[in-house]
Design a protein around this motif. Structure first.
Motif, mmCIF file in Angstrom:
data_model
loop_
_atom_site.group_PDB
_atom_site.id
_atom_site.type_symbol
_atom_site.label_atom_id
_atom_site.label_comp_id
_atom_site.label_asym_id
_atom_site.label_seq_id
_atom_site.Cartn_x
_atom_site.Cartn_y
_atom_site.Cartn_z
ATOM 1 N N LYS A 96 -14.962 28.490 -19.401
ATOM 2 C CA LYS A 96 -14.281 28.153 -20.661
ATOM 3 C C LYS A 96 -12.772 28.274 -20.498
ATOM 4 O O LYS A 96 -12.017 27.409 -20.957
ATOM 5 C CB LYS A 96 -14.772 29.062 -21.783
ATOM 6 C CG LYS A 96 -14.118 28.783 -23.117
ATOM 7 C CD LYS A 96 -14.694 29.661 -24.213
ATOM 8 C CE LYS A 96 -14.111 29.311 -25.566
ATOM 9 N NZ LYS A 96 -14.760 30.064 -26.642
ATOM 10 N N VAL A 97 -12.325 29.345 -19.846
ATOM 11 C CA VAL A 97 -10.886 29.550 -19.627
ATOM 12 C C VAL A 97 -10.301 28.395 -18.824
ATOM 13 O O VAL A 97 -9.229 27.880 -19.136
ATOM 14 C CB VAL A 97 -10.632 30.898 -18.924
ATOM 15 C CG1 VAL A 97 -9.217 30.989 -18.387
ATOM 16 C CG2 VAL A 97 -10.915 32.047 -19.878
ATOM 17 N N ALA A 98 -11.022 27.977 -17.786
ATOM 18 C CA ALA A 98 -10.511 26.930 -16.904
ATOM 19 C C ALA A 98 -10.567 25.536 -17.530
ATOM 20 O O ALA A 98 -9.618 24.759 -17.379
ATOM 21 C CB ALA A 98 -11.296 26.933 -15.595
ATOM 22 N N THR A 99 -11.662 25.224 -18.223
ATOM 23 C CA THR A 99 -11.854 23.845 -18.659
ATOM 24 C C THR A 99 -11.497 23.572 -20.115
ATOM 25 O O THR A 99 -11.037 22.484 -20.437
ATOM 26 C CB THR A 99 -13.312 23.394 -18.424
ATOM 27 O OG1 THR A 99 -14.196 24.228 -19.169
ATOM 28 C CG2 THR A 99 -13.668 23.457 -16.943
ATOM 29 N N ARG A 100 -11.702 24.540 -21.002
ATOM 30 C CA ARG A 100 -11.407 24.304 -22.421
ATOM 31 C C ARG A 100 -10.052 24.856 -22.822
ATOM 32 O O ARG A 100 -9.279 24.182 -23.488
ATOM 33 C CB ARG A 100 -12.518 24.875 -23.287
ATOM 34 C CG ARG A 100 -13.786 24.034 -23.106
ATOM 35 C CD ARG A 100 -14.973 24.426 -23.922
ATOM 36 N NE ARG A 100 -14.711 24.806 -25.296
ATOM 37 C CZ ARG A 100 -15.513 25.610 -25.979
ATOM 38 N NH1 ARG A 100 -16.600 26.101 -25.432
ATOM 39 N NH2 ARG A 100 -15.233 25.920 -27.226
ATOM 40 N N ILE A 101 -9.765 26.098 -22.423
ATOM 41 C CA ILE A 101 -8.470 26.692 -22.756
ATOM 42 C C ILE A 101 -7.400 26.178 -21.800
ATOM 43 O O ILE A 101 -6.244 26.048 -22.166
ATOM 44 C CB ILE A 101 -8.557 28.235 -22.733
ATOM 45 C CG1 ILE A 101 -9.544 28.705 -23.808
ATOM 46 C CG2 ILE A 101 -7.188 28.876 -22.921
ATOM 47 C CD1 ILE A 101 -9.871 30.185 -23.749
ATOM 48 N N LYS A 102 -7.824 25.867 -20.579
ATOM 49 C CA LYS A 102 -6.919 25.372 -19.530
ATOM 50 C C LYS A 102 -5.770 26.352 -19.278
ATOM 51 O O LYS A 102 -4.604 25.982 -19.240
ATOM 52 C CB LYS A 102 -6.391 23.988 -19.865
ATOM 53 C CG LYS A 102 -7.478 22.925 -19.967
ATOM 54 C CD LYS A 102 -6.893 21.579 -20.220
ATOM 55 C CE LYS A 102 -7.853 20.468 -20.460
ATOM 56 N NZ LYS A 102 -9.113 20.409 -19.935
ATOM 57 N N ALA A 103 -6.148 27.611 -19.094
ATOM 58 C CA ALA A 103 -5.151 28.664 -18.894
ATOM 59 C C ALA A 103 -4.683 28.725 -17.443
ATOM 60 O O ALA A 103 -5.452 28.483 -16.522
ATOM 61 C CB ALA A 103 -5.730 30.012 -19.307
ATOM 62 N N PHE A 104 -3.439 29.067 -17.277
ATOM 63 C CA PHE A 104 -2.875 29.336 -15.963
ATOM 64 C C PHE A 104 -3.396 30.664 -15.429
ATOM 65 O O PHE A 104 -3.682 30.815 -14.250
ATOM 66 C CB PHE A 104 -1.345 29.361 -16.055
ATOM 67 C CG PHE A 104 -0.652 29.829 -14.812
ATOM 68 C CD1 PHE A 104 -0.635 29.032 -13.677
ATOM 69 C CD2 PHE A 104 -0.026 31.058 -14.783
ATOM 70 C CE1 PHE A 104 0.008 29.467 -12.516
ATOM 71 C CE2 PHE A 104 0.616 31.496 -13.632
ATOM 72 C CZ PHE A 104 0.630 30.700 -12.501
ATOM 73 N N ALA A 105 -3.519 31.644 -16.342
ATOM 74 C CA ALA A 105 -3.921 32.991 -15.955
ATOM 75 C C ALA A 105 -4.722 33.628 -17.082
ATOM 76 O O ALA A 105 -4.734 33.130 -18.204
ATOM 77 C CB ALA A 105 -2.689 33.847 -15.644
ATOM 78 N N ASP A 106 -5.390 34.728 -16.759
ATOM 79 C CA ASP A 106 -6.119 35.512 -17.752
ATOM 80 C C ASP A 106 -5.678 36.961 -17.610
ATOM 81 O O ASP A 106 -5.606 37.491 -16.501
ATOM 82 C CB ASP A 106 -7.630 35.406 -17.538
ATOM 83 C CG ASP A 106 -8.398 36.149 -18.614
ATOM 84 O OD1 ASP A 106 -8.864 35.488 -19.568
ATOM 85 O OD2 ASP A 106 -8.542 37.381 -18.511
ATOM 86 N N MET A 107 -5.406 37.603 -18.739
ATOM 87 C CA MET A 107 -4.882 38.963 -18.743
ATOM 88 C C MET A 107 -5.961 40.003 -18.979
ATOM 89 O O MET A 107 -5.676 41.186 -19.018
ATOM 90 C CB MET A 107 -3.811 39.056 -19.846
ATOM 91 C CG MET A 107 -2.933 40.234 -19.771
ATOM 92 S SD MET A 107 -1.884 40.098 -18.321
ATOM 93 C CE MET A 107 -0.983 41.607 -18.489
ATOM 94 N N SER A 108 -7.223 39.587 -19.113
ATOM 95 C CA SER A 108 -8.278 40.523 -19.482
ATOM 96 C C SER A 108 -9.383 40.619 -18.433
ATOM 97 O O SER A 108 -10.528 40.929 -18.753
ATOM 98 C CB SER A 108 -8.886 40.106 -20.823
ATOM 99 O OG SER A 108 -9.402 38.791 -20.747
ATOM 100 N N ALA A 109 -9.051 40.396 -17.197
ATOM 101 C CA ALA A 109 -10.056 40.433 -16.125
ATOM 102 C C ALA A 109 -10.280 41.881 -15.695
ATOM 103 O O ALA A 109 -9.906 42.298 -14.607
ATOM 104 C CB ALA A 109 -9.610 39.584 -14.952
ATOM 105 N N THR A 110 -10.921 42.651 -16.572
ATOM 106 C CA THR A 110 -11.065 44.087 -16.342
ATOM 107 C C THR A 110 -12.354 44.467 -15.627
ATOM 108 O O THR A 110 -12.616 45.650 -15.432
ATOM 109 C CB THR A 110 -10.995 44.844 -17.679
ATOM 110 O OG1 THR A 110 -11.965 44.290 -18.566
ATOM 111 C CG2 THR A 110 -9.602 44.733 -18.291
#
Length: 129
Positions: A96-110
């Motif tokens: 979802k982050v890659a294809t729908r939000i199209k984010a460069f990065a994610d800050m919550s990869a805990t």
């Protein structure tokens, strides 16, 4: 700049996602595994992250761009992932982050499953212990 940019980076913004899970915050999750109590709300977490974005946007040079956080409700559970499960849900969230939000990065990869899934989707990720 004006040239080609990676996914999530435009001439004016750098999109960074932040996954909200059904379980408590990362700190609360770790505390609960250890038997402690820690009380912060999702609103507290969002306010802190937005404050960090404001700070970075006003104190660092992003060449005309501003960091923009996109908070989203994930399928995964930090507790399940920290205890060795939840790979399928973590993968769905990363997709979802890659294809729908199209984010460069994610800050919550805990968690390792979520961080690994984001890496497979070529999303820069922060937070994994």
């Amino acid at each position: 700049n004006g040239g080609a940019t990676p996914r999530g980076v435009t001439g004016s913004t750098i999109t960074i996602s932040y996954r909200i899970t059904s379980d408590p915050s990362f700190q609360q999750t770790l505390a609960s595994i250890g038997g402690a109590q820690f009380a912060d709300t999702q609103a507290d977490v969002n306010r802190t992250i937005d404050g960090l974005a404001d700070y970075f946007n006003s104190h660092f040079q992003f060449y005309g761009r501003k960091i923009k956080f996109v908070f989203y409700k994930g399928q995964g559970s930090q507790t399940n992932e920290l205890l060795g499960g939840g790979q399928q849900e973590a993968g769905a969230d990363a997709l979802k982050v890659a294809t729908r939000i199209k984010a460069f990065a994610d800050m919550s990869a805990t968690t390792e499953p979520y961080g690994d899934a984001l890496s497979r989707e070529h999303v820069l990720n922060f937070g994994e212990p």
